[in-house]
Design a protein around this motif. Structure first.
Motif, PDB file in Angstrom:
ATOM      1  N   MET A   1     -44.845  77.370 -47.393  1.00 17.52           N
ATOM      2  CA  MET A   1     -44.854  76.286 -48.363  1.00 17.52           C
ATOM      3  C   MET A   1     -43.610  75.404 -48.219  1.00 17.52           C
ATOM      4  O   MET A   1     -43.663  74.197 -48.398  1.00 17.52           O
ATOM      5  N   THR A   2     -42.477  76.017 -47.877  1.00 17.74           N
ATOM      6  CA  THR A   2     -41.235  75.263 -47.699  1.00 17.74           C
ATOM      7  C   THR A   2     -41.379  74.237 -46.588  1.00 17.74           C
ATOM      8  O   THR A   2     -40.966  73.084 -46.734  1.00 17.74           O
ATOM      9  N   TYR A  66     -38.385  75.674 -61.053  1.00 17.96           N
ATOM     10  CA  TYR A  66     -39.258  76.067 -59.941  1.00 17.96           C
ATOM     11  C   TYR A  66     -39.957  77.382 -60.247  1.00 17.96           C
ATOM     12  O   TYR A  66     -41.170  77.511 -60.021  1.00 17.96           O
ATOM     13  N   TRP A  67     -39.221  78.352 -60.787  1.00 24.31           N
ATOM     14  CA  TRP A  67     -39.805  79.666 -61.084  1.00 24.31           C
ATOM     15  C   TRP A  67     -40.877  79.561 -62.163  1.00 24.31           C
ATOM     16  O   TRP A  67     -41.952  80.171 -62.056  1.00 24.31           O
ATOM     17  N   LEU A  68     -40.597  78.771 -63.214  1.00 23.57           N
ATOM     18  CA  LEU A  68     -41.577  78.610 -64.291  1.00 23.57           C
ATOM     19  C   LEU A  68     -42.843  77.925 -63.791  1.00 23.57           C
ATOM     20  O   LEU A  68     -43.957  78.324 -64.163  1.00 23.57           O
ATOM     21  N   PRO A  74     -48.819  78.121 -58.294  1.00 28.21           N
ATOM     22  CA  PRO A  74     -48.025  77.771 -57.099  1.00 28.21           C
ATOM     23  C   PRO A  74     -48.125  76.305 -56.697  1.00 28.21           C
ATOM     24  O   PRO A  74     -47.177  75.757 -56.116  1.00 28.21           O
ATOM     25  N   LEU A  75     -49.246  75.661 -57.011  1.00 24.59           N
ATOM     26  CA  LEU A  75     -49.396  74.247 -56.656  1.00 24.59           C
ATOM     27  C   LEU A  75     -48.374  73.389 -57.398  1.00 24.59           C
ATOM     28  O   LEU A  75     -47.836  72.437 -56.838  1.00 24.59           O
ATOM     29  N   PHE A  76     -48.116  73.729 -58.676  1.00 24.76           N
ATOM     30  CA  PHE A  76     -47.122  72.985 -59.445  1.00 24.76           C
ATOM     31  C   PHE A  76     -45.742  73.123 -58.799  1.00 24.76           C
ATOM     32  O   PHE A  76     -44.978  72.156 -58.705  1.00 24.76           O
ATOM     33  N   ALA A  77     -45.404  74.324 -58.369  1.00 27.20           N
ATOM     34  CA  ALA A  77     -44.109  74.555 -57.713  1.00 27.20           C
ATOM     35  C   ALA A  77     -44.034  73.803 -56.393  1.00 27.20           C
ATOM     36  O   ALA A  77     -42.969  73.279 -56.030  1.00 27.20           O
ATOM     37  N   LEU A 159     -31.889  78.288 -50.269  1.00 23.78           N
ATOM     38  CA  LEU A 159     -32.001  78.711 -51.665  1.00 23.78           C
ATOM     39  C   LEU A 159     -33.433  78.537 -52.176  1.00 23.78           C
ATOM     40  O   LEU A 159     -34.208  77.761 -51.612  1.00 23.78           O
ATOM     41  N   PRO A 160     -33.795  79.225 -53.271  1.00 25.50           N
ATOM     42  CA  PRO A 160     -35.177  79.166 -53.759  1.00 25.50           C
ATOM     43  C   PRO A 160     -35.559  77.791 -54.282  1.00 25.50           C
ATOM     44  O   PRO A 160     -34.767  77.117 -54.956  1.00 25.50           O
ATOM     45  N   GLY A 161     -36.785  77.387 -53.960  1.00 26.43           N
ATOM     46  CA  GLY A 161     -37.267  76.088 -54.406  1.00 26.43           C
ATOM     47  C   GLY A 161     -36.383  74.975 -53.892  1.00 26.43           C
ATOM     48  O   GLY A 161     -35.787  75.063 -52.818  1.00 26.43           O
ATOM     49  N   PRO A 162     -36.240  73.900 -54.665  1.00 25.54           N
ATOM     50  CA  PRO A 162     -35.369  72.799 -54.249  1.00 25.54           C
ATOM     51  C   PRO A 162     -33.949  72.915 -54.802  1.00 25.54           C
ATOM     52  O   PRO A 162     -33.199  71.948 -54.768  1.00 25.54           O
ATOM     53  N   SER A 163     -33.578  74.090 -55.318  1.00 21.38           N
ATOM     54  CA  SER A 163     -32.258  74.238 -55.944  1.00 21.38           C
ATOM     55  C   SER A 163     -31.131  74.029 -54.945  1.00 21.38           C
ATOM     56  O   SER A 163     -30.069  73.496 -55.299  1.00 21.38           O
TER      57      SER A 163
END
Length: 308
Positions: A1-2, A66-68, A74-77, A159-163
């Motif tokens: 996904m990244t 991102y976690w929420l 997963p599509l929202f993330a 790092l996780p998500g776009p953080s």
């Protein structure tokens, strides 16, 4: 996904680049200004606390969002990844300035090229020659490509998500506003911001320089990196400019006419005098470097899928 989020964000940024004022850093900049007015007593310790509050909270908030969103779906993330990464990058915005200067020099419009360079870089270049303008533009493009693209991508992957992308961009913003402030009243408040960004950029800058070397003249790039980077005041920029100049086979640095005087600078790179052809080669170097990075990410993603 990244990987897919990164590719889509790059495509979106190419199709519809954002101006600097519209990026995600605008509200953070307002918060940073307010915090510096309230906490700045000229000390390093208060500067460190302020930096940790702004960078730490923005990074944590992005990771939590991102976690929420992942918990919801997963599509929202995935969409969140694309949007935030798009807002953090400024590759196309910076390349537009470079392209305009390149076109002006190609058309022989030296005065227009000087005006465009002044708007992009700051300062005045009324007496700068075409070679000086090309030289300064290439230097700006090499550093901007790293800090608006490769550095952001590195921390986005780590790092996780776009953080990670948010952390890097906010840290860079604080280094540029607080870290470079030499006002006596501001004191040493901005020192931690500059040191922290230098630490965050230490590995990404060297990875970018290595990729520049691989996709260009490797031997000359490595030689310039090792022998010339120590002469430049800002080390991460020095590594990028020296390796990029060696990879392109062009001489960068050197004295330039700026703001009514001559600024003495060390020579960086190797080869011939900078010109419009080298500016075109710079575009090719950056795009080849980007393709190599994407290819490496594809290999890593494939290895992860095979290992499952």
């Amino acid at each position: 996904m990244t990987l897919f989020a990164l590719i889509l964000a790059l495509i979106l940024e190419q199709v519809r680049p954002l101006g600097a004022a519209l990026r995600v850093l605008a509200p953070v900049g307002a918060i940073a200004d307010g915090m510096s007015r309230r906490l700045n007593d000229g000390s390093v310790s208060h500067g460190r606390v302020a930096w940790l509050l702004i960078v730490g909270l923005s990074t944590f908030a992005t990771a939590m969002a991102y976690w929420l969103l992942w918990e919801l779906h997963p599509l929202f993330a995935f969409v969140f990844n694309i949007v935030v990464l798009y807002l953090c990058m400024g590759f196309r915005h910076e390349s537009h300035s470079f392209t305009e200067i390149h076109l002006a020099l190609r058309m022989g419009e030296l005065d227009r090229a000087r005006t465009l360079l002044a708007a992009w870089r700051g300062g005045r270049y009324d007496e700068a020659s075409a070679s000086e303008i090309a030289r300064l533009s290439i230097e700006m493009a090499l550093v901007a490509a790293h800090r608006n693209l490769f550095g952001v991508v590195f921390w986005f992957v780590i790092l996780p998500g776009p953080s990670g992308a948010v952390m890097y961009r906010v840290a860079r913003m604080l280094a540029e506003t607080w870290g470079r402030c030499r006002d006596a009243e501001f004191g040493a408040f901005g020192v931690p911001a500059q040191r922290a960004f230098d630490a965050l950029d230490w590995l990404p800058a060297r990875i970018t320089a290595t990729v520049f070397s691989v996709v260009g003249n490797f031997e000359d790039a490595v030689y310039c990196w090792r022998s010339q980077a120590v002469l430049w005041p800002e080390r991460s920029s020095a590594i990028l400019i020296a390796s990029g100049g060696g990879a392109l086979g062009v001489r960068l640095g050197m004295p330039v006419h700026e703001s009514g005087g001559i600024v003495d600078r060390p020579e960086m790179g190797l080869g011939s005098e900078a010109g419009v052809d080298h500016m075109q080669s710079t575009v090719g170097l950056v795009w080849r470097a980007l393709l190599v990075c994407l290819f490496l990410l594809v290999l890593l993603a494939a290895a992860g899928w095979v290992g499952r």
